[in-house]
Design a protein around this motif. Structure first.
Motif, short mmCIF file in Angstrom:
data_model
loop_
_atom_site.label_atom_id
_atom_site.label_comp_id
_atom_site.label_asym_id
_atom_site.label_seq_id
_atom_site.Cartn_x
_atom_site.Cartn_y
_atom_site.Cartn_z
N PHE A 152 0.86 -1.12 0.07
CA PHE A 152 0.11 0.12 -0.01
C PHE A 152 0.86 1.35 -0.02
O PHE A 152 2.07 1.09 0.04
CB PHE A 152 -0.95 0.00 1.14
N ASP A 170 0.06 0.81 -8.24
CA ASP A 170 -0.06 0.01 -7.44
C ASP A 170 1.15 -0.07 -6.51
O ASP A 170 2.26 -0.75 -6.69
CB ASP A 170 -0.19 -1.56 -7.77
N PRO A 171 1.26 0.60 -5.52
CA PRO A 171 -0.03 1.88 -5.17
C PRO A 171 0.53 3.27 -5.94
O PRO A 171 1.51 3.18 -6.46
CB PRO A 171 0.08 1.84 -3.51
N GLU A 205 -5.69 3.54 -8.32
CA GLU A 205 -5.03 2.57 -7.25
C GLU A 205 -5.47 1.16 -7.31
O GLU A 205 -6.85 1.32 -6.90
CB GLU A 205 -4.66 3.13 -5.74
#
Length: 374
Positions: A74, A168-169, A185
């Motif tokens: 993330f 991503d991300p 995203e």
């Protein structure tokens, strides 16, 4: 109870301009600076520490992914917006030996000017084109994201375009300037690269950035988008222009490869392969590039399955700004900007460059001296 605070660690990363922060059980928090790993002067982390640090920054989605698959990714923004005290981070969380570990990559908040990152001058002309595929390639940590962000920012500042990015991300964030920039995203705004790329064609884009062309469907959709009147930027983990062509074609079944060669010969605009090296003259890093522009001659080589001749075509294409990686590495070394060992480590033909160093009366061997001195 963990007393380790994530905000203090992130403040250290930003103030020291470290590129990465490693958090794993049995080692103190460790930062990467100018390519080297340096332990912070604090206690070794325990399982409770890494678990608490992970929970302090991870969204629920990533924590669920960690439980289900053993890893998660993330991005998040940290700080109050002051460029000297803020940054975005790309985070990988994963399990090792039953414990949680994290690696946080710092994404600088300041977008670099396209003129300052050393790209060939022709790049500005190429990214003004209305259609085609422009690939930026290189290993993980080679600065591909930074280069692409600089290109997108140049377009955003100077041209009125609808830009869709699929990442991503999300790493660098773009404000709307002359262009509209919509950033999607994976796992948050879209399920996958291939699906979001397919749907992007219905969203009136002029430009599409694909964060990673990691599977056949994504590669197919990117080529189709480039053929149907869109400028598509994409990334691959390849180290040479000819290797990039081969990787794309080899992703397809044998019976489709000839058709894909024909598609690529007309859709591909350029391939920029890059490596990031520690500077020898000042603190920091510098990029080395291999750059190929798809001229009619190179398009013919792609179509005729003669990618082994591409290196020669790059050498004769200097007027287009084309350059082989090893030639660029030598220029950086000869100018005193990088060490011989780093040049040879990244070279496509290390033996030839080692011989070239020796022919000029210089030597290779700084790393051994460095290690014996520490």
């Amino acid at each position: 109870m963990s007393t380790m605070r994530i905000d203090r660690l992130l403040d250290t990363v930003i103030s020291q301009e470290a590129s990465d922060l490693h958090l794993t059980v049995g080692k103190p928090p460790t930062v990467r600076m100018s390519g080297k790993l340096i332990e912070l002067k604090t206690k070794a982390l325990e399982p409770d520490d890494t678990m608490a640090l992970m929970k302090a920054i991870s969204p629920e989605r990533a924590q669920n992914e960690l439980q289900e698959t053993g890893s998660g990714d993330f991005g998040f923004a940290y700080g109050d917006g002051d460029p000297k005290k803020s940054a975005r981070f790309r985070v990988a969380i994963f399990k090792q030996r039953g414990c949680v570990a994290l690696v946080l990559r710092r994404i600088p908040t300041m977008l670099l000017d396209i003129d300052k990152i050393g790209l060939p001058a022709i790049v500005k002309d190429l990214i003004r084109r209305p259609r085609g595929l422009f690939l930026v390639t290189g290993p993980t940590g080679s600065g591909k994201t930074t280069t692409l962000a600089s290109m997108i920012d140049y377009i955003n500042t100077n041209l009125d375009r609808h830009i869709i990015t699929v990442e991503d991300p999300i790493e660098y964030t773009h404000e709307h300037k002359k262009s509209i920039v919509n950033q999607r995203e994976i796992h948050v705004d879209a399920p996958s690269f291939s699906e979001s790329l397919r749907r992007a064609l219905r969203q009136d884009p002029d430009i599409i950035l694909v964060g990673e062309m990691r599977d056949l469907e994504t590669i197919e959709n990117a080529i189709t988008a480039a053929e149907t009147g869109h400028l598509v930027f994409g990334t691959l983990h390849t180290n040479s222009a000819s290797g990039t062509i081969n990787r794309l074609i080899d992703a397809f079944p044998t019976n489709q490869q000839q058709q894909v060669r024909a598609q690529l010969s007309t859709a591909l605009i350029a391939v920029l392969c890059q490596q990031l090296l520690k500077r020898a003259d000042v603190k920091g890093m510098c990029a080395a590039y291999e750059f190929m522009v798809v001229t009619p001659a190179i398009a013919n080589l792609i179509r005729e399955a003669q990618s082994y001749k591409i290196d020669s075509a790059i050498q004769t294409g200097k007027k287009f700004g084309m350059k082989l990686l090893d030639d660029y590495l030598w220029e950086l070394y000869d100018a005193g900007k990088i060490h011989a060992e780093d040049m040879i480590d990244r070279a496509r033909n290390p033996e030839a460059l080692t011989e070239k160093v020796h022919r000029t009366g210089r030597k290779v061997g700084r790393q051994e001296l460095d290690e014996s001195a520490t």
